[in-house]
Every structure is written in structure tokens, then in C-alpha cells.
Design a protein around this motif. Structure first.
Motif, PDB file in Angstrom:
ATOM      1  N   PHE A  64     -62.636 -19.878  -3.689  1.00  0.00           N
ATOM      2  CA  PHE A  64     -61.027 -19.569  -3.671  1.00  0.00           C
ATOM      3  C   PHE A  64     -61.225 -19.975  -5.227  1.00  0.00           C
ATOM      4  CE2 PHE A  64     -61.437 -19.965   1.175  1.00  0.00           C
ATOM      5  CZ  PHE A  64     -60.401 -18.440   1.156  1.00  0.00           C
ATOM      6  N   PHE A  65     -62.164 -20.853  -5.642  1.00  0.00           N
ATOM      7  CA  PHE A  65     -61.577 -20.293  -7.332  1.00  0.00           C
ATOM      8  C   PHE A  65     -61.493 -19.138  -8.228  1.00  0.00           C
ATOM      9  CE2 PHE A  65     -65.162 -24.725  -7.672  1.00  0.00           C
ATOM     10  CZ  PHE A  65     -64.288 -25.741  -7.040  1.00  0.00           C
ATOM     11  N   TYR A  66     -61.977 -18.346  -7.809  1.00  0.00           N
ATOM     12  CA  TYR A  66     -62.456 -17.481  -8.392  1.00  0.00           C
ATOM     13  C   TYR A  66     -61.430 -15.760  -8.596  1.00  0.00           C
ATOM     14  CZ  TYR A  66     -67.016 -19.126  -9.076  1.00  0.00           C
ATOM     15  OH  TYR A  66     -68.125 -20.363  -9.067  1.00  0.00           O
ATOM     16  N   ASP A  67     -59.758 -16.674  -8.621  1.00  0.00           N
ATOM     17  CA  ASP A  67     -58.453 -16.247  -9.933  1.00  0.00           C
ATOM     18  C   ASP A  67     -59.468 -15.074 -10.754  1.00  0.00           C
ATOM     19  OD1 ASP A  67     -58.131 -18.102 -10.667  1.00  0.00           O
ATOM     20  OD2 ASP A  67     -56.106 -17.590  -9.911  1.00  0.00           O
ATOM     21  N   ALA A  68     -58.381 -14.139 -11.088  1.00  0.00           N
ATOM     22  CA  ALA A  68     -58.490 -13.802 -13.129  1.00  0.00           C
ATOM     23  C   ALA A  68     -58.942 -15.034 -14.029  1.00  0.00           C
ATOM     24  CB  ALA A  68     -57.383 -12.855 -12.982  1.00  0.00           C
ATOM     25  N   LYS A  69     -57.660 -16.048 -13.940  1.00  0.00           N
ATOM     26  CA  LYS A  69     -57.758 -17.321 -14.697  1.00  0.00           C
ATOM     27  C   LYS A  69     -58.922 -17.880 -14.820  1.00  0.00           C
ATOM     28  CE  LYS A  69     -56.964 -20.110 -17.478  1.00  0.00           C
ATOM     29  NZ  LYS A  69     -56.797 -19.920 -18.861  1.00  0.00           N
ATOM     30  N   GLY A  70     -59.412 -18.493 -13.366  1.00  0.00           N
ATOM     31  CA  GLY A  70     -60.934 -18.740 -12.974  1.00  0.00           C
ATOM     32  C   GLY A  70     -62.086 -18.853 -12.991  1.00  0.00           C
ATOM     33  N   SER A  71     -62.087 -16.592 -12.856  1.00  0.00           N
ATOM     34  CA  SER A  71     -63.187 -16.293 -13.303  1.00  0.00           C
ATOM     35  C   SER A  71     -63.049 -16.599 -14.934  1.00  0.00           C
ATOM     36  CB  SER A  71     -63.643 -15.153 -13.313  1.00  0.00           C
ATOM     37  OG  SER A  71     -63.145 -14.625 -11.446  1.00  0.00           O
ATOM     38  N   GLU A  72     -61.818 -16.328 -15.739  1.00  0.00           N
ATOM     39  CA  GLU A  72     -62.767 -16.925 -17.085  1.00  0.00           C
ATOM     40  C   GLU A  72     -62.987 -17.850 -17.539  1.00  0.00           C
ATOM     41  OE1 GLU A  72     -58.694 -17.276 -20.239  1.00  0.00           O
ATOM     42  OE2 GLU A  72     -58.840 -15.594 -19.395  1.00  0.00           O
ATOM     43  N   LEU A  73     -62.446 -18.604 -16.893  1.00  0.00           N
ATOM     44  CA  LEU A  73     -62.599 -20.304 -17.379  1.00  0.00           C
ATOM     45  C   LEU A  73     -64.520 -20.654 -16.628  1.00  0.00           C
ATOM     46  CD1 LEU A  73     -59.659 -21.672 -15.784  1.00  0.00           C
ATOM     47  CD2 LEU A  73     -60.337 -22.202 -18.481  1.00  0.00           C
ATOM     48  N   PHE A  74     -64.715 -20.044 -15.682  1.00  0.00           N
ATOM     49  CA  PHE A  74     -66.122 -19.727 -15.736  1.00  0.00           C
ATOM     50  C   PHE A  74     -67.059 -19.391 -16.379  1.00  0.00           C
ATOM     51  CE2 PHE A  74     -70.184 -18.431 -13.378  1.00  0.00           C
ATOM     52  CZ  PHE A  74     -71.264 -20.355 -13.260  1.00  0.00           C
ATOM     53  N   GLU A  75     -66.615 -18.139 -16.928  1.00  0.00           N
ATOM     54  CA  GLU A  75     -67.200 -17.443 -18.377  1.00  0.00           C
ATOM     55  C   GLU A  75     -67.387 -18.672 -19.888  1.00  0.00           C
ATOM     56  OE1 GLU A  75     -68.998 -14.975 -18.207  1.00  0.00           O
ATOM     57  OE2 GLU A  75     -68.592 -15.224 -16.012  1.00  0.00           O
ATOM     58  N   GLU A  76     -66.211 -19.351 -19.441  1.00  0.00           N
ATOM     59  CA  GLU A  76     -66.282 -20.525 -20.480  1.00  0.00           C
ATOM     60  C   GLU A  76     -67.107 -21.581 -20.702  1.00  0.00           C
ATOM     61  OE1 GLU A  76     -62.777 -21.638 -21.953  1.00  0.00           O
ATOM     62  OE2 GLU A  76     -61.363 -20.117 -21.473  1.00  0.00           O
ATOM     63  N   ILE A  77     -67.475 -21.736 -18.855  1.00  0.00           N
ATOM     64  CA  ILE A  77     -68.111 -22.785 -18.473  1.00  0.00           C
ATOM     65  C   ILE A  77     -69.745 -22.251 -19.074  1.00  0.00           C
ATOM     66  CG2 ILE A  77     -69.236 -24.254 -16.433  1.00  0.00           C
ATOM     67  CD1 ILE A  77     -66.064 -23.849 -15.835  1.00  0.00           C
ATOM     68  N   THR A  78     -70.189 -21.060 -18.443  1.00  0.00           N
ATOM     69  CA  THR A  78     -71.911 -20.878 -18.688  1.00  0.00           C
ATOM     70  C   THR A  78     -71.929 -20.902 -20.380  1.00  0.00           C
ATOM     71  OG1 THR A  78     -71.072 -18.676 -19.015  1.00  0.00           O
ATOM     72  CG2 THR A  78     -71.342 -19.279 -16.922  1.00  0.00           C
ATOM     73  N   ALA A  79     -71.445 -20.759 -20.939  1.00  0.00           N
ATOM     74  CA  ALA A  79     -70.964 -21.473 -22.977  1.00  0.00           C
ATOM     75  C   ALA A  79     -71.479 -22.506 -23.507  1.00  0.00           C
ATOM     76  CB  ALA A  79     -70.043 -20.181 -23.393  1.00  0.00           C
ATOM     77  N   LEU A  80     -71.237 -23.359 -22.942  1.00  0.00           N
ATOM     78  CA  LEU A  80     -70.970 -25.132 -22.928  1.00  0.00           C
ATOM     79  C   LEU A  80     -72.201 -25.570 -23.413  1.00  0.00           C
ATOM     80  CD1 LEU A  80     -67.860 -26.457 -20.418  1.00  0.00           C
ATOM     81  CD2 LEU A  80     -68.251 -25.271 -22.640  1.00  0.00           C
ATOM     82  N   ASP A  81     -72.147 -25.899 -24.177  1.00  0.00           N
ATOM     83  CA  ASP A  81     -73.388 -25.996 -25.400  1.00  0.00           C
ATOM     84  C   ASP A  81     -74.212 -27.811 -23.004  1.00  0.00           C
ATOM     85  OD1 ASP A  81     -73.633 -26.063 -27.393  1.00  0.00           O
ATOM     86  OD2 ASP A  81     -72.800 -28.177 -27.407  1.00  0.00           O
ATOM     87  N   GLU A  82     -72.943 -28.892 -22.436  1.00  0.00           N
ATOM     88  CA  GLU A  82     -73.664 -29.646 -21.281  1.00  0.00           C
ATOM     89  C   GLU A  82     -74.067 -27.918 -20.328  1.00  0.00           C
ATOM     90  OE1 GLU A  82     -69.474 -31.322 -22.912  1.00  0.00           O
ATOM     91  OE2 GLU A  82     -70.757 -29.052 -23.293  1.00  0.00           O
ATOM     92  N   TYR A  83     -73.396 -27.316 -20.237  1.00  0.00           N
ATOM     93  CA  TYR A  83     -74.030 -26.702 -19.188  1.00  0.00           C
ATOM     94  C   TYR A  83     -75.082 -25.211 -19.160  1.00  0.00           C
ATOM     95  CZ  TYR A  83     -73.126 -23.237 -14.134  1.00  0.00           C
ATOM     96  OH  TYR A  83     -73.190 -22.951 -13.424  1.00  0.00           O
TER      97      TYR A  83
END
Length: 332
Positions: free
Chosen positions: A50-69
């Protein structure tokens, strides 16, 4: 030559697909039931899907681009470096069946390495995500027939009739298998074996056990994107279920459970408080937590043992130089 795309809904999956569309529009009964039952039990928990509403999906895409991830970029590099060998070992002329809509970039790399793929079949309950991924891939791979299947990829045993009798290669990327308990992972691998059939191959991305100085920042980054992703679940509850969560009174928390071999994600109450969702009230003590996600980690040997116990035969595993991530080719 344009690619062909046709959505396929297996018999018995229509209700689930309809449920998804209701959920995406807001007010899903499934979401409400999961939240109310999850908050009402001890310890409290809400499923990570249930994380993945429109905003959650957008934030996850940001996570995948982080140096730490590290998982996304490391898996991508493994596919770039070893794609030809993976294709040679898997065998040519196989239909590609992807569990989850996945990362279109990684799927495209695998399709490129495989060469001639008769049909590509992504399976996911998220119809819109399937459609978007399929349309992007169709622009990258002219002539590819794409048959997105709207279904629960952990449970479905039905593929479009057109693939009957053809050799198959499964693909499950992103270490999504880590979100499953060991029992759930075994059940998934067993079901995938039934779906793909005798003689099939299966490529699975698996995150590896590592020092927590590398592991934990991937789930608690310095920019706070992962925290925003976790807290967005409360925003969704407020919006769709009439919740009264005050996001300033909850905090993101990531810990490593060494005994269980997994990262655990929580939302921790910063004060004694009462929160309402729909017609119910939930009392939180200061420090009380809502469990929102697990991410299990494996050694190469541990995952191969799990796969073997589920009927698969490990063919080869590839890891990066730092042993952060692994790709496993399995065969029935």
C-alpha cells in the motif's frame, strides 16, 4: 515496426483488477480492511504493497536514484556486464515472463541481451503501471509482442493461451523477493515453477547480506526521501480513509534484525496520542510502532538453498565486486 500490446486478464482475476482500479481512485475496501485490521492488532502492521499510490511511486523512483540506495544501480550494472552470458545459459527463443511490472530499464537490458524474444509478458495487479511500462518498452523494442497480464504475480497460474507449448524465462528483479517471508518466498518460487513449467529458466535479483553501515543508509537516507516515502502511507490513510494522523508526531525508523536477516521498517509514534481512521479510534503510546515493511537479505548459498527447496536447480549466480547484490539463474 510497432510493437503489439494487449492487456490480458486471466479468468478469476477480474475482481482483483477491478479492486485495484477502485484502490487507485481512492476508497478501496481492500485498503481499508488492511489498515483497520493492521492497526487493531499487536504488534501493529500495514502491508508494504500500500506504499504505492501515485505519490509513493514517485518517491520510490527518487529513492532508486539516491547514492545510498545501491540495489537498482548494482543490479542494472550486473545485467549490463553479464547479460550475454545470462542469455546464453538461459537459451534462445524463450518467452520472457516478468513477475511485477519492474524497472523498464532493467527489462530492456535483458530483452536486448536475449535477442529474439517471441513474447514479453509482465504480470502485475497494477494495470496502469503495466500499461506505462509496456508502452515505454514498445518504443525501445520494435516488433516485440507485449501481453501484460493483470493478476497477482505471487499466485496466478494462468498465462495467455498464445504461449502454450513455448519455452519460458521468468524474471523477478529488484530483490522484491526480499519483501516476502521465507515461507512466502518458498510459496512464490513453487508457484512460479507451476506457471513457467518444466524446462523453464528463472532469473531472480537478490540483495545480499552486508555490513549495516552500507545496508541501513539504503533504507534511511540522509535526504529523508525514504522517510517521506514511509510517512506518505499515513498521508494516504488520511486522504482515502478519513484518517487523523499528524505526520509530525510519527517518525520513520529502519533497523536490521540480524537473527531474521532482514531490514525492518516502522513508523514510530513520538507521543501518546489517539488517531481515528474511519469510525475507529486507535490509541498509541509514545514509542509504539507500526511495522510497514520487511526486506530480507541472503547469502548466495542461502538463496540457492531456498530455490532448491522450492524445486529449482541453481545454474549460476553473479555478484558485483563489493558483494552488494546478486543475480541468480535457476532452471527446472
Amino acid at each position: 515496426m510497432a510493437s503489439d500490446i494487449a492487456l490480458y486478464i486471466p479468468s478469476g482475476a477480474t475482481a482483483s483488477a477491478a479492486s485495484l482500479r477502485a484502490e487507485e481512485a481512492g476508497g478501496s475496501d481492500e485498503f481499508a480492511d488492511a489498515v483497520l485490521s493492521g492497526l487493531g492488532r499487536r504488534p501493529r502492521s500495514i502491508p508494504c504493497r500500500f506504499f504505492y499510490d501515485a505519490k509513493g511511486s514517485e518517491l520510490f523512483e527518487e529513492i532508486t536514484a539516491l547514492d545510498e540506495y545501491y540495489p537498482t544501480r548494482t543490479e542494472t550494472t550486473l545485467l549490463e556486464s553479464h547479460g550475454e552470458e545470462i542469455a546464453a545459459l538461459a537459451g534462445s527463443g524463450r518467452i520472457l515472463v516478468e513477475f511485477g511490472s519492474g524497472s523498464s530499464r532493467k527489462t530492456s537490458l535483458l530483452l536486448g541481451a536475449l535477442g529474439e524474444v517471441p513474447v514479453y509478458i509482465p504480470i502485475d495487479i497494477a494495470a496502469e503501471s503495466l500499461r506505462e511500462a509496456a508502452e515505454w518498452l514498445s518504443g525501445q523494442h520494435d516488433g516485440l509482442t507485449i501481453l501484460p497480464v493483470i493478476a497477482d504475480f505471487t499466485a496466478t497460474r494462468v498465462l495467455p493461451p498464445i504461449v502454450r507449448g513455448q519455452k519460458r524465462l521468468g524474471f523477478f528483479s529488484g530483490s522484491t523477493i526480499g519483501n516476502l517471508t521465507h515461507a512466502e518466498a518458498r510459496a512464490f518460487l513453487n508457484n512460479a515453477a507451476q506457471l513457467l513449467g518444466p524446462g523453464s529458466a528463472f532469473l531472480v535479483g537478490v540483495d545480499l547480506k552486508k555490513d549495516i553501515s552500507v545496508l541501513l543508509p539504503a533504507y534511511d537516507d540522509g535526504e529523508g526521501v525514504t522517510a517521506a516515502f514511509n510517512l506518505n502511507l499515513l498521508t494516504r490513510i488520511n486522504r482515502e480513509l478519513g484518517g487523523t494522523f499528524d505526520l509530525t508526531r510519527f517518525a520513520h525508523e529502519a533497523i536490521y534484525n540480524e537473527v531474521a536477516g532482514r531490514v525492518e521498517i516502522y513508523l514510530r509514534s513520538l507521543a501518546e496520542q489517539i488517531v481515528r481512521v474511519k469510525d475507529r479510534a486507535f490509541a498509541f503510546a509514545e514509542g509504539e510502532r507500526i511495522h510497514t515493511e520487511n526486506s530480507h537479505k541472503y547469502t548466495v548459498a542461502e538463496f540457492q538453498s531456498l530455490a532448491s527447496a522450492s524445486g529449482w536447480h541453481p545454474v549460476k549466480a553473479w555478484t558485483d565486486a563489493a558483494d552488494l547484490f546478486s543475480l541468480h539463474l535457476l532452471r527446472l
